[in-house]
Design a protein around this motif. Structure first.
Motif, PDB file in Angstrom:
ATOM      1  N   GLY A  48       0.799  -1.218   0.000  1.00  0.00           N
ATOM      2  CA  GLY A  48       0.000   0.000   0.000  1.00  0.00           C
ATOM      3  C   GLY A  48       0.826   1.260   0.000  1.00  0.00           C
ATOM      4  O   GLY A  48       2.041   1.242  -0.167  1.00  0.00           O
ATOM      5  N   PRO A  49       0.135   2.366   0.184  1.00  0.00           N
ATOM      6  CA  PRO A  49       0.822   3.661   0.115  1.00  0.00           C
ATOM      7  C   PRO A  49       1.756   3.887   1.291  1.00  0.00           C
ATOM      8  O   PRO A  49       1.605   3.293   2.356  1.00  0.00           O
ATOM      9  N   ASP A  50       2.705   4.764   1.074  1.00  0.00           N
ATOM     10  CA  ASP A  50       3.619   5.180   2.130  1.00  0.00           C
ATOM     11  C   ASP A  50       2.854   6.141   3.051  1.00  0.00           C
ATOM     12  O   ASP A  50       2.039   6.928   2.583  1.00  0.00           O
ATOM     13  N   PRO A  51       3.097   6.093   4.348  1.00  0.00           N
ATOM     14  CA  PRO A  51       2.400   6.998   5.257  1.00  0.00           C
ATOM     15  C   PRO A  51       2.618   8.481   4.944  1.00  0.00           C
ATOM     16  O   PRO A  51       1.782   9.316   5.290  1.00  0.00           O
ATOM     17  N   LEU A  52       3.715   8.821   4.278  1.00  0.00           N
ATOM     18  CA  LEU A  52       3.984  10.218   3.961  1.00  0.00           C
ATOM     19  C   LEU A  52       3.199  10.718   2.751  1.00  0.00           C
ATOM     20  O   LEU A  52       3.215  11.913   2.453  1.00  0.00           O
ATOM     21  N   ALA A  96      10.703  13.383  -1.999  1.00  0.00           N
ATOM     22  CA  ALA A  96      12.077  12.861  -2.027  1.00  0.00           C
ATOM     23  C   ALA A  96      12.268  11.761  -0.985  1.00  0.00           C
ATOM     24  O   ALA A  96      12.917  10.743  -1.247  1.00  0.00           O
ATOM     25  N   GLU A  97      11.690  11.933   0.191  1.00  0.00           N
ATOM     26  CA  GLU A  97      11.804  10.913   1.233  1.00  0.00           C
ATOM     27  C   GLU A  97      11.063   9.644   0.834  1.00  0.00           C
ATOM     28  O   GLU A  97      11.545   8.535   1.065  1.00  0.00           O
ATOM     29  N   ILE A  98       9.905   9.782   0.238  1.00  0.00           N
ATOM     30  CA  ILE A  98       9.171   8.594  -0.205  1.00  0.00           C
ATOM     31  C   ILE A  98       9.968   7.870  -1.284  1.00  0.00           C
ATOM     32  O   ILE A  98      10.096   6.644  -1.242  1.00  0.00           O
ATOM     33  N   ARG A  99      10.517   8.613  -2.238  1.00  0.00           N
ATOM     34  CA  ARG A  99      11.322   7.983  -3.292  1.00  0.00           C
ATOM     35  C   ARG A  99      12.523   7.257  -2.696  1.00  0.00           C
ATOM     36  O   ARG A  99      12.897   6.191  -3.172  1.00  0.00           O
ATOM     37  N   ARG A 100      13.146   7.845  -1.662  1.00  0.00           N
ATOM     38  CA  ARG A 100      14.319   7.219  -1.045  1.00  0.00           C
ATOM     39  C   ARG A 100      13.943   5.934  -0.324  1.00  0.00           C
ATOM     40  O   ARG A 100      14.567   4.901  -0.504  1.00  0.00           O
ATOM     41  N   ALA A 101      12.899   6.016   0.493  1.00  0.00           N
ATOM     42  CA  ALA A 101      12.550   4.876   1.337  1.00  0.00           C
ATOM     43  C   ALA A 101      11.717   3.818   0.617  1.00  0.00           C
ATOM     44  O   ALA A 101      11.782   2.650   0.972  1.00  0.00           O
ATOM     45  N   ARG A 102      10.934   4.229  -0.331  1.00  0.00           N
ATOM     46  CA  ARG A 102      10.018   3.316  -1.027  1.00  0.00           C
ATOM     47  C   ARG A 102      10.119   3.495  -2.531  1.00  0.00           C
ATOM     48  O   ARG A 102       9.232   4.073  -3.157  1.00  0.00           O
ATOM     49  N   ASP A 104       9.444   1.645  -4.754  1.00  0.00           N
ATOM     50  CA  ASP A 104       8.277   1.071  -5.421  1.00  0.00           C
ATOM     51  C   ASP A 104       7.133   2.070  -5.555  1.00  0.00           C
ATOM     52  O   ASP A 104       6.222   1.882  -6.357  1.00  0.00           O
ATOM     53  N   ARG A 105       7.160   3.158  -4.808  1.00  0.00           N
ATOM     54  CA  ARG A 105       6.102   4.174  -4.849  1.00  0.00           C
ATOM     55  C   ARG A 105       6.488   5.383  -5.708  1.00  0.00           C
ATOM     56  O   ARG A 105       5.706   6.321  -5.836  1.00  0.00           O
ATOM     57  N   THR A 106       7.683   5.370  -6.292  1.00  0.00           N
ATOM     58  CA  THR A 106       8.160   6.507  -7.068  1.00  0.00           C
ATOM     59  C   THR A 106       7.211   6.869  -8.203  1.00  0.00           C
ATOM     60  O   THR A 106       6.887   8.040  -8.401  1.00  0.00           O
ATOM     61  N   ALA A 107       6.764   5.881  -8.949  1.00  0.00           N
ATOM     62  CA  ALA A 107       5.876   6.153 -10.084  1.00  0.00           C
ATOM     63  C   ALA A 107       4.586   6.827  -9.617  1.00  0.00           C
ATOM     64  O   ALA A 107       4.109   7.779 -10.234  1.00  0.00           O
ATOM     65  N   THR A 108       4.041   6.362  -8.513  1.00  0.00           N
ATOM     66  CA  THR A 108       2.805   6.942  -7.982  1.00  0.00           C
ATOM     67  C   THR A 108       3.029   8.376  -7.530  1.00  0.00           C
ATOM     68  O   THR A 108       2.232   9.267  -7.820  1.00  0.00           O
ATOM     69  N   VAL A 109       4.127   8.602  -6.818  1.00  0.00           N
ATOM     70  CA  VAL A 109       4.433   9.943  -6.311  1.00  0.00           C
ATOM     71  C   VAL A 109       4.678  10.904  -7.467  1.00  0.00           C
ATOM     72  O   VAL A 109       4.178  12.024  -7.475  1.00  0.00           O
ATOM     73  N   ASP A 110       5.431  10.455  -8.470  1.00  0.00           N
ATOM     74  CA  ASP A 110       5.736  11.322  -9.599  1.00  0.00           C
ATOM     75  C   ASP A 110       4.508  11.567 -10.470  1.00  0.00           C
ATOM     76  O   ASP A 110       4.338  12.655 -11.007  1.00  0.00           O
ATOM     77  N   ALA A 111       3.653  10.568 -10.614  1.00  0.00           N
ATOM     78  CA  ALA A 111       2.429  10.743 -11.401  1.00  0.00           C
ATOM     79  C   ALA A 111       1.527  11.782 -10.744  1.00  0.00           C
ATOM     80  O   ALA A 111       0.936  12.625 -11.424  1.00  0.00           O
ATOM     81  N   VAL A 151       6.491   7.209  13.156  1.00  0.00           N
ATOM     82  CA  VAL A 151       7.460   6.832  12.129  1.00  0.00           C
ATOM     83  C   VAL A 151       8.867   6.755  12.718  1.00  0.00           C
ATOM     84  O   VAL A 151       9.104   7.181  13.842  1.00  0.00           O
ATOM     85  N   GLU A 152       9.785   6.217  11.907  1.00  0.00           N
ATOM     86  CA  GLU A 152      11.165   6.118  12.358  1.00  0.00           C
ATOM     87  C   GLU A 152      11.784   7.507  12.496  1.00  0.00           C
ATOM     88  O   GLU A 152      11.317   8.465  11.890  1.00  0.00           O
ATOM     89  N   PRO A 153      12.825   7.631  13.305  1.00  0.00           N
ATOM     90  CA  PRO A 153      13.411   8.943  13.620  1.00  0.00           C
ATOM     91  C   PRO A 153      13.826   9.758  12.405  1.00  0.00           C
ATOM     92  O   PRO A 153      13.696  10.981  12.416  1.00  0.00           O
ATOM     93  N   SER A 154      14.303   9.114  11.362  1.00  0.00           N
ATOM     94  CA  SER A 154      14.743   9.879  10.194  1.00  0.00           C
ATOM     95  C   SER A 154      13.585  10.619   9.536  1.00  0.00           C
ATOM     96  O   SER A 154      13.767  11.692   8.969  1.00  0.00           O
ATOM     97  N   ARG A 155      12.384  10.085   9.640  1.00  0.00           N
ATOM     98  CA  ARG A 155      11.210  10.731   9.065  1.00  0.00           C
ATOM     99  C   ARG A 155      10.544  11.674  10.071  1.00  0.00           C
ATOM    100  O   ARG A 155       9.846  12.599   9.677  1.00  0.00           O
ATOM    101  N   CYS A 156      10.763  11.427  11.331  1.00  0.00           N
ATOM    102  CA  CYS A 156      10.157  12.245  12.377  1.00  0.00           C
ATOM    103  C   CYS A 156      10.597  13.696  12.251  1.00  0.00           C
ATOM    104  O   CYS A 156       9.787  14.613  12.357  1.00  0.00           O
TER     105      CYS A 156
END
Length: 174
Positions: A48-52, A96-102, A104-111, A151-156
């Motif tokens: 599913g989607p990334d929480p961000l 950028a954070e979603i693309r880095r961590a996931r 697989d979600r890059t296409a969705t985020v960019d679209a 979320v994990e500290p890097s995203r917090c």
């Protein structure tokens, strides 16, 4: 004539060096096995989607809404143009954070970024536009703050920065 001096054998105390090295090697092997097992267990990507993605969509919407309101009500441009830029920067950082961590979600985020947003209908008045943006920013502030706790500290840090910026803009618009 030189007589070699014979010294008594060094008293050996403690653990022999070879035993320490063997133990360290065994420990390293054990840790590598544990890490590999943890890595294999963590290989399954989240579904599913990334929480961000939710705060990302909110940031994009706020940027478009603020820009439309600034265009419709020039007297608000001084306050809404910086808001629009800030929310666009939030969207860029979250994407950028979603693309880095996931990846697989890059296409969705960019679209979603490339999609032409529906033209924002300006509010009936400048006061209504400010009220709508304050409400949206308050929701974004609360949502990012709540998500930061899960979320994990890097995203917090990213989420708390977004929440603090939204809180500041709510104050400025007040």
């Amino acid at each position: 004539m030189v007589v070699p001096v014979v010294t008594p054998a060094r008293a050996r105390t403690g653990t022999p060096r070879r035993a320490v090295l063997r133990g360290a090697g065994a420990l390293a092997g054990l840790l590598t096995g544990v890490t590999a097992a943890g890595t294999l267990a963590g290989c399954a990507r989240p579904e599913g989607p990334d929480p961000l993605e939710e705060p990302l969509a909110a940031a994009r919407d706020d940027a478009v809404t603020a820009a439309a309101a600034a265009a419709a009500y020039p007297e608000l441009a001084g306050r809404l143009t910086p808001l629009s830029r800030a929310r666009r920067a939030h969207a860029d950082a979250l994407a950028a954070e979603i693309r880095r961590a996931r990846p697989d979600r890059t296409a969705t985020v960019d679209a979603a970024a490339g999609a032409t947003p529906a033209p924002a209908r300006p509010a009936a008045s400048a006061a209504a536009a400010v009220t709508a943006l304050r409400r949206s920013l308050g929701t974004a502030r609360d949502g990012a703050g709540a998500l930061a706790l899960t979320v994990e500290p890097s995203r917090c840090g990213l989420l708390t920065s977004v929440a603090a910026s939204c809180a500041g803009h709510v104050t400025v618009l007040g």
